[in-house]
Design a protein around this motif. Structure first.
Motif, PDB file in Angstrom:
ATOM      1  N   HIS A   1      -9.109   5.022  -3.073  1.00 33.45           N
ATOM      2  CA  HIS A   1      -9.514   5.978  -2.045  1.00 33.45           C
ATOM      3  C   HIS A   1      -9.939   5.277  -0.767  1.00 33.45           C
ATOM      4  O   HIS A   1     -10.051   5.910   0.279  1.00 33.45           O
TER       5      HIS A   1
ATOM      6  N   THR B   1      -8.771   3.600   1.997  1.00 34.15           N
ATOM      7  CA  THR B   1      -7.440   3.459   2.565  1.00 34.15           C
ATOM      8  C   THR B   1      -7.270   2.058   3.140  1.00 34.15           C
ATOM      9  O   THR B   1      -8.238   1.413   3.526  1.00 34.15           O
TER      10      THR B   1
ATOM     11  N   ASN C   1      -8.033  10.988   7.510  1.00 32.66           N
ATOM     12  CA  ASN C   1      -7.504  10.773   6.161  1.00 32.66           C
ATOM     13  C   ASN C   1      -6.007  11.014   6.088  1.00 32.66           C
ATOM     14  O   ASN C   1      -5.324  10.447   5.237  1.00 32.66           O
TER      15      ASN C   1
END
Lengths: 227, 234
Positions: A15, A17, B204
């Motif tokens: 998670h 990145t 994200n």
């Protein structure tokens, strides 16, 4: 959860990145370098570098491309596999260029040294002699002048026919080099035949339907022979 | 039984909440996998683009090797200052594109959107310059093949091999295909701009911005080679 690997190393957590945010000044620096190099190429092109101009221009372009790929496209910080895809492509482009230019640059050699061999393979051992143009012949005046008007038309037709024979000759590769000069000579030969006797007309007519290299070839000596 | 239902509900909730945000397609395990797949696909596409253009570059180099004098003579008809201006336009737009991606990366969609808009403006500027270049060529009859000088000198002589119409054939094919990419790029940039405006991207998730960016940089990359080869060759 599956483990994530980034550039061959295990990532701390999938998670997290792997987005690599480059500092602003890197982008601005690259942008400035690209502009400077653009000005440089234009200036270099003004200077007369002769044969060095192309390599210099290509080197500058490659440096610019390197900046764009490495920083703007993030390839420097990206997964190595993307670099593999990109440089693998370049490798194949290189092969494409290399083999093509190997072919192009050695073609002259082949026609010079093996040209006759190729002719013999395609046409048998009877290599036709080089047609020699007969100048000053076939100017007999008299009734030739009477025929001139009549001859002008078919003789003109022979010329485009000889032109047509040219691309066709390209298809008949090995024969092409032999056929081209012959086809070229067909035109002047037909011109010479212009004031000549009636016999020239069938010869010029034969040149007209010439669609392949071979008939055009044969037409040449005939058109010439017509006195 | 109740425990089983609880477990199921729990799994369901966990599935949709954590691992599957709205932008994540159901066939991917996690956003990273999705992004990796999308970017790999983009790089493969760019590879095919490079291969396609390499054929034209090869044609160019072949023409150059066969008719060096003709290329020398007729490239003078291209305006190197307009070409240079277009190079600056594309490099600048490439820079603003990179800035748009960076802004998206650090979660600043507003900044990203304005950078995309500047990119679009420069891309349109490129096409405007291209329009003036093309119309000048058409006006002077500097066109490929049989179109060459048709309305200026009444057509070309047949069987004129290695003539300037070959150079302009290559010129129009290379810059035309590149220009088509610019036009498609403008469409893609506009699409991304609208999505950014709508708030589709965040720190994200901004893969489309990045991939359109990659495409746009490739368009710039090809022009970096086209410009010296066509406009500046000596």
């Amino acid at each position: 959860m599956a483990k994530g690997y980034i550039r061959g190393r295990e990532a701390a957590g999938v998670h997290e990145t792997h987005h690599h945010v480059m500092p602003l000044r890197t982008y601005i620096g690259v942008f400035g370098a690209l502009l400077v190099l653009t000005v440089l190429t234009v200036l270099v092109s003004e200077a007369d570098l002769g044969s060095a101009a192309l390599p210099v221009a290509m080197v500058v372009a490659t440096i610019k491309a390197g900046f764009v790929i490495g920083f703007f496209m993030h390839l420097k910080y990206d997964t190595r596999f993307h670099s593999f895809v990109f440089f693998g492509t370049l490798l194949f482009v290189g092969i494409f260029f290399l083999i093509t230019f190997l072919d192009i640059n050695t073609r002259g050699m082949i026609t010079k040294e093996w040209g006759n061999t190729a002719w013999v393979l395609d046409h048998g051992v009877n290599v036709p002699p080089e047609p020699v143009p007969h100048e000053g012949e076939a100017h007999e005046g008299g009734d030739a002048a009477a025929h001139e008007a009549a001859e002008a038309k078919p003789a003109d037709e022979a010329k485009p026919a000889a032109d047509e024979a040219k691309p066709a000759a390209d298809e008949a590769k090995p024969a092409a080099d032999e056929a081209k000069p012959a086809a070229d000579e067909a035109a002047p030969a037909a011109d010479e035949a212009k004031p000549a006797a009636d016999e020239a007309a069938p010869a010029a007519d034969e040149a007209a339907p010439a669609e392949e290299a071979k008939p055009a070839d044969e037409a040449a000596p005939e058109g010439e022979g017509a006195p | 039984m109740s425990t089983a239902v609880d477990a199921g509900q729990h799994a369901e909730a966990g599935h949709s909440h954590e691992a599957h945000p709205s932008y994540l397609q159901h066939h991917f395990d996690n956003p990273q996998q999705q992004e990796g797949a999308a970017k790999l696909g983009m790089w493969l596409f760019l590879a095919t683009e490079l291969l396609m253009f390499s054929g034209l570059f090869l044609a160019y180099f072949y023409m150059r090797s066969q008719y060096p004098d003709m290329v020398q003579e007729y490239h003078e008809h291209l305006n190197k200052w307009l070409g240079g201006l277009n190079t600056v336009f594309l490099i600048t737009s490439s820079f603003t594109m990179a800035m748009a991606v960076r802004a998206a990366q650090i979660g600043k969609p507003r900044q990203s959107a304005s950078m995309l808009l500047i990119t679009i403006v420069f891309a349109i500027g490129f096409m405007v310059v291209k329009y003036f270049e093309y119309s000048a060529k058409i006006e002077h009859g500097l066109l490929p093949g049989d179109l060459f000088a048709e309305h200026v000198a009444g057509g070309v002589q047949s069987g004129w091999y290695g003539g300037p119409q070959l150079f302009f054939g290559i010129y129009f094919l290379m810059t035309g295909l590149h220009g088509l990419h610019v036009v498609i790029g403008i469409g893609l940039l506009f699409w991304i701009y609208l999505k950014t405006k709508r708030g589709a991207f965040s720190g994200n998730y901004y893969t489309p911005v990045e991939n359109v960016g990659l495409y746009w940089h490739l368009v710039d990359l090809i022009w970096i080679f086209l410009f010296p080869l066509l406009y500046l060759v000596k």
